[in-house]
Design a protein around this motif. Structure first.
Motif, mmCIF file in Angstrom:
data_model
loop_
_atom_site.group_PDB
_atom_site.id
_atom_site.type_symbol
_atom_site.label_atom_id
_atom_site.label_comp_id
_atom_site.label_asym_id
_atom_site.label_seq_id
_atom_site.Cartn_x
_atom_site.Cartn_y
_atom_site.Cartn_z
ATOM 1 N N GLY A 101 0.834 -1.186 0.000
ATOM 2 C CA GLY A 101 0.000 0.000 0.000
ATOM 3 C C GLY A 101 0.874 1.243 0.000
ATOM 4 N N MET A 102 0.242 2.403 -0.174
ATOM 5 C CA MET A 102 1.017 3.647 -0.145
ATOM 6 C C MET A 102 0.160 4.770 0.420
ATOM 7 S SD MET A 102 1.156 4.761 -4.110
ATOM 8 C CE MET A 102 -0.307 4.813 -5.109
ATOM 9 N N ASP A 103 0.815 5.792 0.901
ATOM 10 C CA ASP A 103 0.168 6.989 1.417
ATOM 11 C C ASP A 103 0.575 8.162 0.541
ATOM 12 O OD1 ASP A 103 -0.441 5.233 3.442
ATOM 13 O OD2 ASP A 103 0.954 6.101 4.881
ATOM 14 N N LEU A 104 -0.395 8.972 0.128
ATOM 15 C CA LEU A 104 -0.115 10.171 -0.661
ATOM 16 C C LEU A 104 -0.693 11.377 0.063
ATOM 17 C CD1 LEU A 104 -0.879 8.865 -4.263
ATOM 18 C CD2 LEU A 104 1.356 9.275 -3.241
ATOM 19 N N TYR A 105 0.054 12.458 0.089
ATOM 20 C CA TYR A 105 -0.352 13.671 0.781
ATOM 21 C C TYR A 105 -0.666 14.772 -0.227
ATOM 22 C CZ TYR A 105 1.705 11.240 4.730
ATOM 23 O OH TYR A 105 1.983 10.303 5.686
ATOM 24 N N GLY A 106 -1.648 15.601 0.112
ATOM 25 C CA GLY A 106 -2.006 16.690 -0.781
ATOM 26 C C GLY A 106 -2.921 17.692 -0.121
ATOM 27 N N HIS A 107 -3.519 18.559 -0.959
ATOM 28 C CA HIS A 107 -4.465 19.577 -0.506
ATOM 29 C C HIS A 107 -5.684 19.556 -1.407
ATOM 30 C CE1 HIS A 107 -0.996 21.119 1.690
ATOM 31 N NE2 HIS A 107 -1.861 21.767 2.429
ATOM 32 N N ARG A 167 -22.418 16.947 -6.332
ATOM 33 C CA ARG A 167 -22.961 16.109 -7.413
ATOM 34 C C ARG A 167 -24.088 15.264 -6.831
ATOM 35 N NH1 ARG A 167 -20.832 18.739 -11.381
ATOM 36 N NH2 ARG A 167 -18.641 18.424 -11.773
ATOM 37 N N GLY A 168 -25.217 15.898 -6.517
ATOM 38 C CA GLY A 168 -26.334 15.183 -5.907
ATOM 39 C C GLY A 168 -26.020 14.861 -4.460
ATOM 40 N N SER A 169 -26.030 13.567 -4.121
ATOM 41 C CA SER A 169 -25.775 13.167 -2.732
ATOM 42 C C SER A 169 -24.276 13.051 -2.424
ATOM 43 C CB SER A 169 -26.450 11.828 -2.446
ATOM 44 O OG SER A 169 -25.888 10.818 -3.270
ATOM 45 N N GLU A 170 -23.420 13.164 -3.456
ATOM 46 C CA GLU A 170 -21.976 13.075 -3.258
ATOM 47 C C GLU A 170 -21.308 14.389 -3.659
ATOM 48 O OE1 GLU A 170 -20.700 8.560 -3.914
ATOM 49 O OE2 GLU A 170 -21.441 9.514 -5.736
ATOM 50 N N HIS A 171 -20.017 14.471 -3.406
ATOM 51 C CA HIS A 171 -19.245 15.670 -3.728
ATOM 52 C C HIS A 171 -17.980 15.256 -4.481
ATOM 53 C CE1 HIS A 171 -21.771 18.133 -1.130
ATOM 54 N NE2 HIS A 171 -21.824 17.041 -0.390
ATOM 55 N N GLU A 172 -17.789 15.865 -5.654
ATOM 56 C CA GLU A 172 -16.584 15.585 -6.438
ATOM 57 C C GLU A 172 -15.448 16.428 -5.887
ATOM 58 O OE1 GLU A 172 -14.930 15.975 -10.963
ATOM 59 O OE2 GLU A 172 -17.093 15.810 -10.667
ATOM 60 N N VAL A 173 -14.379 15.762 -5.509
ATOM 61 C CA VAL A 173 -13.252 16.415 -4.847
ATOM 62 C C VAL A 173 -12.011 16.302 -5.731
ATOM 63 C CG1 VAL A 173 -11.797 16.381 -2.788
ATOM 64 C CG2 VAL A 173 -14.211 15.819 -2.591
ATOM 65 N N GLY A 174 -11.306 17.404 -5.882
ATOM 66 C CA GLY A 174 -10.028 17.421 -6.578
ATOM 67 C C GLY A 174 -8.918 17.628 -5.569
ATOM 68 N N ILE A 175 -7.914 16.783 -5.626
ATOM 69 C CA ILE A 175 -6.804 16.847 -4.670
ATOM 70 C C ILE A 175 -5.504 16.985 -5.438
ATOM 71 C CG2 ILE A 175 -5.548 15.580 -2.885
ATOM 72 C CD1 ILE A 175 -8.295 14.092 -2.409
ATOM 73 N N ARG A 176 -4.716 18.006 -5.113
ATOM 74 C CA ARG A 176 -3.390 18.200 -5.708
ATOM 75 C C ARG A 176 -2.367 17.629 -4.742
ATOM 76 N NH1 ARG A 176 -2.182 23.836 -5.929
ATOM 77 N NH2 ARG A 176 -3.634 23.948 -7.670
ATOM 78 N N PHE A 177 -1.524 16.738 -5.276
ATOM 79 C CA PHE A 177 -0.497 16.121 -4.435
ATOM 80 C C PHE A 177 0.541 17.153 -4.037
ATOM 81 C CE2 PHE A 177 -1.387 12.068 -6.973
ATOM 82 C CZ PHE A 177 -2.328 11.638 -6.076
ATOM 83 N N ASP A 178 1.044 17.005 -2.810
ATOM 84 C CA ASP A 178 2.148 17.841 -2.347
ATOM 85 C C ASP A 178 3.422 17.374 -3.036
ATOM 86 O OD1 ASP A 178 0.455 19.165 -0.645
ATOM 87 O OD2 ASP A 178 1.067 18.048 1.137
ATOM 88 N N ILE A 179 4.284 18.317 -3.368
ATOM 89 C CA ILE A 179 5.580 17.989 -3.965
ATOM 90 C C ILE A 179 6.538 17.684 -2.829
ATOM 91 C CG2 ILE A 179 7.494 18.834 -5.342
ATOM 92 C CD1 ILE A 179 5.429 20.623 -6.776
ATOM 93 N N ARG A 180 7.048 16.486 -2.839
ATOM 94 C CA ARG A 180 7.982 16.075 -1.792
ATOM 95 C C ARG A 180 9.368 15.967 -2.397
ATOM 96 N NH1 ARG A 180 5.895 14.500 3.306
ATOM 97 N NH2 ARG A 180 3.676 14.754 3.182
ATOM 98 N N PRO A 181 10.368 16.482 -1.706
ATOM 99 C CA PRO A 181 11.731 16.374 -2.249
ATOM 100 C C PRO A 181 12.194 14.918 -2.286
ATOM 101 C CG PRO A 181 11.751 17.315 -0.045
ATOM 102 C CD PRO A 181 10.310 17.174 -0.447
ATOM 103 N N ALA A 182 12.967 14.591 -3.303
ATOM 104 C CA ALA A 182 13.527 13.230 -3.404
ATOM 105 C C ALA A 182 14.563 13.022 -2.316
ATOM 106 C CB ALA A 182 14.147 13.033 -4.777
ATOM 107 N N ALA A 183 14.680 11.814 -1.871
ATOM 108 C CA ALA A 183 15.624 11.504 -0.783
ATOM 109 C C ALA A 183 17.045 11.549 -1.269
ATOM 110 C CB ALA A 183 15.323 10.138 -0.206
#
Length: 119
Positions: A90-96, A103-119
């Motif tokens: 599995g993996m974890d992704l972080y964003g805002h 959209r009726g009973s649901e909500h369409e959400v857009g999430i932009r991933f945070d830019i993480r520096p490479a190790a």
């Protein structure tokens, strides 16, 4: 002199080449499945941390589109937990959250991933 003709287009007709000036930096890929989301609210009337399930719509290198059961505060930080699949981890992704449309009973959400520096 030739006369230009008008073509009527259905509003719900969606073509990939309709907006050649689209601002997306990465190509979106259709995806299905559910992820667990942990988001932090800045509103004093709401709990600080909230866990919910999101139904995935699409994903790209820069973000993800999903459906949420309740509205999500724009600008709030969010962490998506993708479950393991077979032998894949599995993996974890972080964003805002950058978009939330009802959209009726649901909500369409857009999430932009945070830019993480490479190790």
């Amino acid at each position: 002199m030739s006369q230009a003709t008008l073509k009527l287009v259905e509003l719900n007709e969606r073509r990939a080449d309709t907006l050649p000036f689209e601002r997306r930096r990465a190509k979106r890929h259709i995806i299905s499945g559910h992820v667990t989301a942990l988001r932090t609210s800045t509103a004093p009337s709401r709990p600080r941390n909230h866990i919910s399930s999101l139904r995935l719509l699409n994903i790209s290198d820069s973000g993800v589109g999903a459906l949420a059961p309740e509205p999500v505060e724009i600008g709030s930080p969010i962490c998506l937990f993708f479950p393991p699949h077979g032998s894949d981890r599995g993996m974890d992704l972080y964003g805002h959250v950058v978009r939330c449309i009802s959209r009726g009973s649901e909500h369409e959400v857009g999430i932009r991933f945070d830019i993480r520096p490479a190790a």
